[in-house]
Design a protein around this motif. Structure first.
Motif, PDB file in Angstrom:
ATOM      1  N   ILE A  66       0.895  -1.233   0.130  1.00 20.34           N
ATOM      2  CA  ILE A  66      -0.057   0.155   0.172  1.00 20.34           C
ATOM      3  C   ILE A  66       0.997   1.281   0.048  1.00 20.34           C
ATOM      4  O   ILE A  66       0.676   2.212  -0.756  1.00 20.34           O
ATOM      5  N   ASN A  67       2.035   1.077   0.976  1.00 20.62           N
ATOM      6  CA  ASN A  67       2.862   2.218   0.831  1.00 20.62           C
ATOM      7  C   ASN A  67       3.549   2.521  -0.529  1.00 20.62           C
ATOM      8  O   ASN A  67       3.615   3.807  -0.936  1.00 20.62           O
ATOM      9  N   THR A  68       3.999   1.544  -1.298  1.00 15.37           N
ATOM     10  CA  THR A  68       4.594   1.710  -2.439  1.00 15.37           C
ATOM     11  C   THR A  68       3.291   2.197  -3.424  1.00 15.37           C
ATOM     12  O   THR A  68       3.838   3.223  -4.229  1.00 15.37           O
ATOM     13  N   GLU A  69       2.333   1.750  -3.458  1.00 15.43           N
ATOM     14  CA  GLU A  69       1.243   2.230  -4.501  1.00 15.43           C
ATOM     15  C   GLU A  69       0.897   3.698  -4.094  1.00 15.43           C
ATOM     16  O   GLU A  69       0.760   4.435  -5.157  1.00 15.43           O
ATOM     17  N   ARG A  70       0.822   3.975  -3.103  1.00  8.18           N
ATOM     18  CA  ARG A  70       0.370   5.702  -2.673  1.00  8.18           C
ATOM     19  C   ARG A  70       1.731   6.256  -2.898  1.00  8.18           C
ATOM     20  O   ARG A  70       1.387   7.442  -3.572  1.00  8.18           O
ATOM     21  N   THR A  71       3.035   6.021  -2.803  1.00 13.96           N
ATOM     22  CA  THR A  71       4.044   6.671  -3.298  1.00 13.96           C
ATOM     23  C   THR A  71       4.035   6.934  -4.719  1.00 13.96           C
ATOM     24  O   THR A  71       4.637   8.068  -5.386  1.00 13.96           O
ATOM     25  N   VAL A  72       3.851   6.113  -5.531  1.00 13.26           N
ATOM     26  CA  VAL A  72       4.005   5.903  -7.118  1.00 13.26           C
ATOM     27  C   VAL A  72       2.990   7.061  -7.484  1.00 13.26           C
ATOM     28  O   VAL A  72       2.920   7.778  -8.336  1.00 13.26           O
ATOM     29  N   TRP A 126      14.634  13.521   3.299  1.00  8.66           N
ATOM     30  CA  TRP A 126      13.738  12.675   3.776  1.00  8.66           C
ATOM     31  C   TRP A 126      12.477  11.989   2.964  1.00  8.66           C
ATOM     32  O   TRP A 126      12.291  10.976   3.106  1.00  8.66           O
ATOM     33  N   TRP A 127      12.225  12.801   1.969  1.00  7.31           N
ATOM     34  CA  TRP A 127      11.146  12.404   0.880  1.00  7.31           C
ATOM     35  C   TRP A 127      11.919  11.326   0.087  1.00  7.31           C
ATOM     36  O   TRP A 127      11.245  10.383  -0.157  1.00  7.31           O
ATOM     37  N   GLN A 128      12.982  11.482  -0.258  1.00  6.92           N
ATOM     38  CA  GLN A 128      13.684  10.424  -1.077  1.00  6.92           C
ATOM     39  C   GLN A 128      13.941   9.264  -0.139  1.00  6.92           C
ATOM     40  O   GLN A 128      13.882   8.096  -0.901  1.00  6.92           O
ATOM     41  N   SER A 129      14.367   9.134   0.953  1.00  2.45           N
ATOM     42  CA  SER A 129      14.581   7.913   1.942  1.00  2.45           C
ATOM     43  C   SER A 129      13.027   7.259   1.963  1.00  2.45           C
ATOM     44  O   SER A 129      13.172   6.169   1.989  1.00  2.45           O
ATOM     45  N   TYR A 130      11.817   8.104   1.954  1.00  2.00           N
ATOM     46  CA  TYR A 130      10.779   7.461   2.104  1.00  2.00           C
ATOM     47  C   TYR A 130      10.372   6.898   0.929  1.00  2.00           C
ATOM     48  O   TYR A 130       9.844   5.702   0.915  1.00  2.00           O
ATOM     49  N   LEU A 131      10.837   7.200  -0.436  1.00  2.00           N
ATOM     50  CA  LEU A 131      10.523   6.599  -1.673  1.00  2.00           C
ATOM     51  C   LEU A 131      11.446   5.486  -1.597  1.00  2.00           C
ATOM     52  O   LEU A 131      10.811   4.476  -2.438  1.00  2.00           O
ATOM     53  N   GLU A 132      12.494   5.479  -1.260  1.00  2.00           N
ATOM     54  CA  GLU A 132      13.563   4.271  -1.368  1.00  2.00           C
ATOM     55  C   GLU A 132      13.289   3.108  -0.197  1.00  2.00           C
ATOM     56  O   GLU A 132      13.649   2.199  -0.518  1.00  2.00           O
ATOM     57  N   LYS A 133      12.471   3.337   0.727  1.00  2.00           N
ATOM     58  CA  LYS A 133      11.901   2.594   1.906  1.00  2.00           C
ATOM     59  C   LYS A 133      11.472   1.074   1.182  1.00  2.00           C
ATOM     60  O   LYS A 133      11.908   0.122   1.586  1.00  2.00           O
ATOM     61  N   GLY A 134      10.482   1.344   0.440  1.00  2.00           N
ATOM     62  CA  GLY A 134       9.836   0.230  -0.247  1.00  2.00           C
ATOM     63  C   GLY A 134      10.713  -0.722  -1.238  1.00  2.00           C
ATOM     64  O   GLY A 134      10.496  -1.814  -1.272  1.00  2.00           O
ATOM     65  N   LYS A 135      11.821  -0.203  -1.576  1.00  5.58           N
ATOM     66  CA  LYS A 135      12.644  -0.929  -2.652  1.00  5.58           C
ATOM     67  C   LYS A 135      13.497  -1.655  -1.614  1.00  5.58           C
ATOM     68  O   LYS A 135      14.388  -2.679  -2.461  1.00  5.58           O
ATOM     69  N   LYS A 136      13.696  -1.484  -0.595  1.00 10.00           N
ATOM     70  CA  LYS A 136      14.928  -2.283   0.209  1.00 10.00           C
ATOM     71  C   LYS A 136      14.395  -3.639   0.417  1.00 10.00           C
ATOM     72  O   LYS A 136      13.258  -4.112   0.544  1.00 10.00           O
TER      73      LYS A 136
END
Length: 136
Positions: A66-72, A126-136
């Motif tokens: 859900i986090n990844t879809e919201r971010t996209v 902070w936003w970039q680390s939030y975006l990268e959070k789902g990719k780890k």
């Protein structure tokens, strides 16, 4: 008395997306404690598709999905309209001058400009680390 206990047939019309099924596929070989799940999602229009999700347990995997879809979704909106960033920056810089005209002629205004510029860079990091959070 029979009419009182008689139930009406239920309509299966959804007003939002649903996770219909979630199956554990395998445990991760690279990251201890993480698993790969396959989530079957039912859309509003009735179509069904499958999507992989990763997490420590099923609830974590669904929240990451859900986090990844919201971010996209947010990324697409921001890419289509970069004017928003410019307007926010202009509002942050011009706000104190418009409210307090004498502030523009003091050293505090220079400190404010550097502070807001630094805060915007911190927010971008902070936003970039939030975006990268789902990719780890």
């Amino acid at each position: 008395m029979k009419k009182f206990f008689k139930r009406k047939p239920r309509k299966w019309k959804y007003d939002r997306r649903r996770a219909m099924k979630c199956v554990l596929l395998e445990k991760s070989k690279n990251h201890d404690g993480y698993c790969k799940y396959e989530v079957t999602i039912g859309e509003k229009d009735g179509t069904v598709h499958k999507q992989p999700a990763y997490g420590t347990d099923m609830q974590d995997a669904l929240s990451r999905l859900i986090n990844t879809e919201r971010t996209v979704k947010i990324e697409k909106k921001m890419e289509r309209n970069p004017l928003i960033f410019f307007l926010v920056w202009m509002a942050l810089m011009a706000g104190p001058v418009l409210w307090h005209g004498e502030l523009a002629y003091t050293p505090w205004f220079i400190l404010y400009m550097f502070g807001t510029f630094t805060a915007m860079f911190l927010f971008a990091g902070w936003w970039q680390s939030y975006l990268e959070k789902g990719k780890k």
